[in-house]
Design a protein around this motif. Sequence first.
Motif, short mmCIF file in Angstrom:
data_model
loop_
_atom_site.label_atom_id
_atom_site.label_comp_id
_atom_site.label_asym_id
_atom_site.label_seq_id
_atom_site.Cartn_x
_atom_site.Cartn_y
_atom_site.Cartn_z
N THR A 39 -17.04 8.61 2.06
CA THR A 39 -16.04 7.50 1.12
C THR A 39 -16.57 8.15 -0.38
OG1 THR A 39 -18.48 6.53 2.08
CG2 THR A 39 -16.28 5.42 3.12
N ASN A 40 -15.28 6.94 -1.55
CA ASN A 40 -15.96 7.46 -1.96
C ASN A 40 -16.36 6.98 -3.54
OD1 ASN A 40 -15.24 9.85 -4.31
ND2 ASN A 40 -13.56 9.26 -4.96
N ASP A 61 -6.98 -1.68 0.95
CA ASP A 61 -7.25 -1.31 -1.00
C ASP A 61 -6.03 -2.42 -1.20
OD1 ASP A 61 -8.47 0.37 0.43
OD2 ASP A 61 -7.30 2.00 0.42
N PRO A 121 -10.75 4.91 3.96
CA PRO A 121 -9.92 6.33 4.33
C PRO A 121 -8.89 5.87 4.87
CG PRO A 121 -12.64 6.28 5.41
CD PRO A 121 -12.22 5.05 4.50
N GLN A 152 -8.79 10.47 0.02
CA GLN A 152 -8.76 9.68 -1.09
C GLN A 152 -8.96 9.92 -2.54
OE1 GLN A 152 -12.81 7.78 0.62
NE2 GLN A 152 -12.22 9.38 2.42
N GLU A 182 -12.43 3.39 -2.14
CA GLU A 182 -10.83 2.77 -0.81
C GLU A 182 -11.43 3.17 0.80
OE1 GLU A 182 -8.32 6.34 -2.22
OE2 GLU A 182 -7.67 5.26 -4.14
N ILE A 210 -2.12 4.84 1.23
CA ILE A 210 -3.63 3.72 0.87
C ILE A 210 -4.23 3.20 2.09
CG2 ILE A 210 -3.87 5.13 -1.69
CD1 ILE A 210 -3.32 2.02 -2.02
N SER A 260 -8.45 3.19 10.25
CA SER A 260 -8.87 3.86 9.53
C SER A 260 -9.55 4.62 9.84
CB SER A 260 -10.00 2.59 8.26
OG SER A 260 -11.28 2.45 9.05
N ASN A 262 -7.89 12.47 5.64
CA ASN A 262 -8.61 11.28 5.09
C ASN A 262 -8.76 11.67 3.54
OD1 ASN A 262 -9.51 10.41 6.99
ND2 ASN A 262 -10.47 12.42 7.51
#
Length: 728
Positions: free
Chosen positions: A683-684, A606, A575, A482, A573, A602, A285, A480
């Motif tokens: 990140t999300n 995840d 990345p 996402q 998720e 992914i 990752s 990355n």
Amino acid sequence: MNINIHEDQTLQALIDRVIPADEYPSGWEAGVGDFIERILSTDLTVRIRFVEEGLGLLQQESRARHNDTDFANLPHEAQDKIIEDLLAGKTAIDWMISATEFIMLIIRLTIQGFYSDPDNGGNHDAISWKMINYHMGPRDAFWPTIDATPPQTISWDTISSSYEIIVVGAGAGGGVAACVLAEAGHRVLLIERGDWLTATMLRPDHLRNQRTMLGYDTPAGPPADGNPRVHSTSAGDAIVNPTDPQWSNNAMTVGGGTRVFGAQAWRFCPEDFRMATTYGIPEGSSLADWPITYEDLAPFYDRAEWEIGVSGDPSGDSIAGPRARGYPMPPLHSNTATTVLRRGAEALTQKTGPVPLLINSVARDGRGACLRCGACVGFGCPGEFKNGTHNTVIPRAIETGRCDVLISTQVERLLTDTNGVVTGVAIVTDANGYIQRRTVNAGQVVLSAGAIETARLLLNSTSTQEPNGIGNNYDQVGRNLQGHVYTGALGIFDTPIQDCYGPGPTISTNDYRHHNDGIIGGAMLANEFVPTPLNVWSTLTTSHIISLWGIAGKQGMRDLYTRLSLIQGPIQEIPNPEARVTLDPKVRDKFGMPVARLSGNIHPEDYKAADFIANKAAEWLTASGAKTVIPLSRSKSEGPSGGQHQAGTCRMGTDPATSVTDKWGRLWGHQNVHIADGSIHVTNGGVNPVLTILANAYRISDHLAIKLAAEENVIENTSKNSVNVVRE
């Protein structure tokens, strides 16, 4: 069209086996024939010949099996047997086309014609909706009269050759940036690839909306023709269009996704900005901390909540960090599911609260309060009760007299001078088949076209100094990628729990956002939006709860629709640098611009998180009294995540070797290029990201406005001092 739909007895008989008559009309009686005639003459003209051939072969199949008896004259049991065999690929004659594909097409069209909104030609008198007790709007609702005229936009011929600032993309981030910068006194050009759609153009169409991908063009998406992308997996590259989920569609219209979103307005919590510190970095990752903290963004969360307009209660988002104040509007009213699910949560000692929504719960800013219709997520709001950038900040920007909005125009590339400094943009439009191009200069450029298109634009903008794309000397642009893996569970109760009072999400828990044993991150869970009948049919058939066709499928829909509840949420998720956007070397769009190629997968973590959250949703439904509970988790299919929550392709950071922008969204190596959309997310989050996009856009554009003001002040002071020296 050679086939006469209304005289073809074979087609009529086939439709009536897919939706047979009982206490309610059959598919044909409900108008499916009218729907198929309309859809084949408009959206699916390329399938006319296929349907004609299929009907002829079905007739031959029937005669070969049953002593020259027409399909329409066979007993129902014999008709059903033929359908079952053809679905399984068993034929008595040689089919020159796929028999299974033909039968599946007729089943899909019959289901669409029977369960979609009557404006599509079928479902006469909304008979199927009455059958399952679905209603799209409250029965006593009075919709206000809305001015359907969009604010004035600038024409191609009257664009200035130069602006102080160009903003690319009029969605969540771009709308905020244009407003902040125009109100700060700057001359702004806001460029949008799509149109400025009115509420009437975004009617609640169950076949063509941003939540249902059935192969039809959507008003808020680019046309399928001329706008391909490439979806790459180990099986090879596939060219996909915007009607395919693998395209990762994002609304393209003034307001962007805020026109058709579900409007969940969550703040990221402190851990979301410190994922690497909190969990470590999993193998394979690129998990990293943000270069900013929750405390840095908190004032701008507050500003977004109050300027755009959020309804809610701080108790519903208690996992977020400290707040300066509550929300400007109270939460929307509960529905039948709320009480039932609250009891289940209490049995699990699970904390719950209302869902914050960018929707008016009370009249505000000249627009009314939500009427709680059953067609919210994926649709435009007929009453303009949803708060997007199109009806808040963009009109404010226009009112300054300093913001021009240019629609139906695509930015092809950023322009640079001989030193590699960005000087403006090259734009293109298609005016009734006549392609026009020109360039526009600007001192500053703000990119907010969405994570996929912003990355594509930078990669397509090459210079001598940056031959691999502007900002891409370290091969970070596009990496990355996402979105959000959605996961949850479906519950079936003994008594009705779905009352169709929207938007739908009324109760949520943040207990599983972080600190779950063996899991990196997690997700918020909430009850879902009011589902359309077509989406329920899809969920029930893919879960093997009801049949694809026949009387059992019809009665299953009638029996189960009001007894269903879906709880789900978006997992955080992890990345992955190999999940990315690149330019395809061969495929071009209608303007000749290389298209985005989406590749990678992914992260394995995840799948673990998705299974964990699906099981938590199932536990909640079980504790609430659901008799049948089915966890719904992510399939192991290849491909990156993306879609309407796309993020990460131009991440912020402190090092150009591992990021694309600094903490202010400023492109490394380019003082005059900023990014203000979800692509800068490191990140999300385990929640919907729109509020974070809005807040970051406020933070970045505010900083840019202050910086420009300071520079102007220096120039002004320098100019005054020069005058004084001359006078002396």
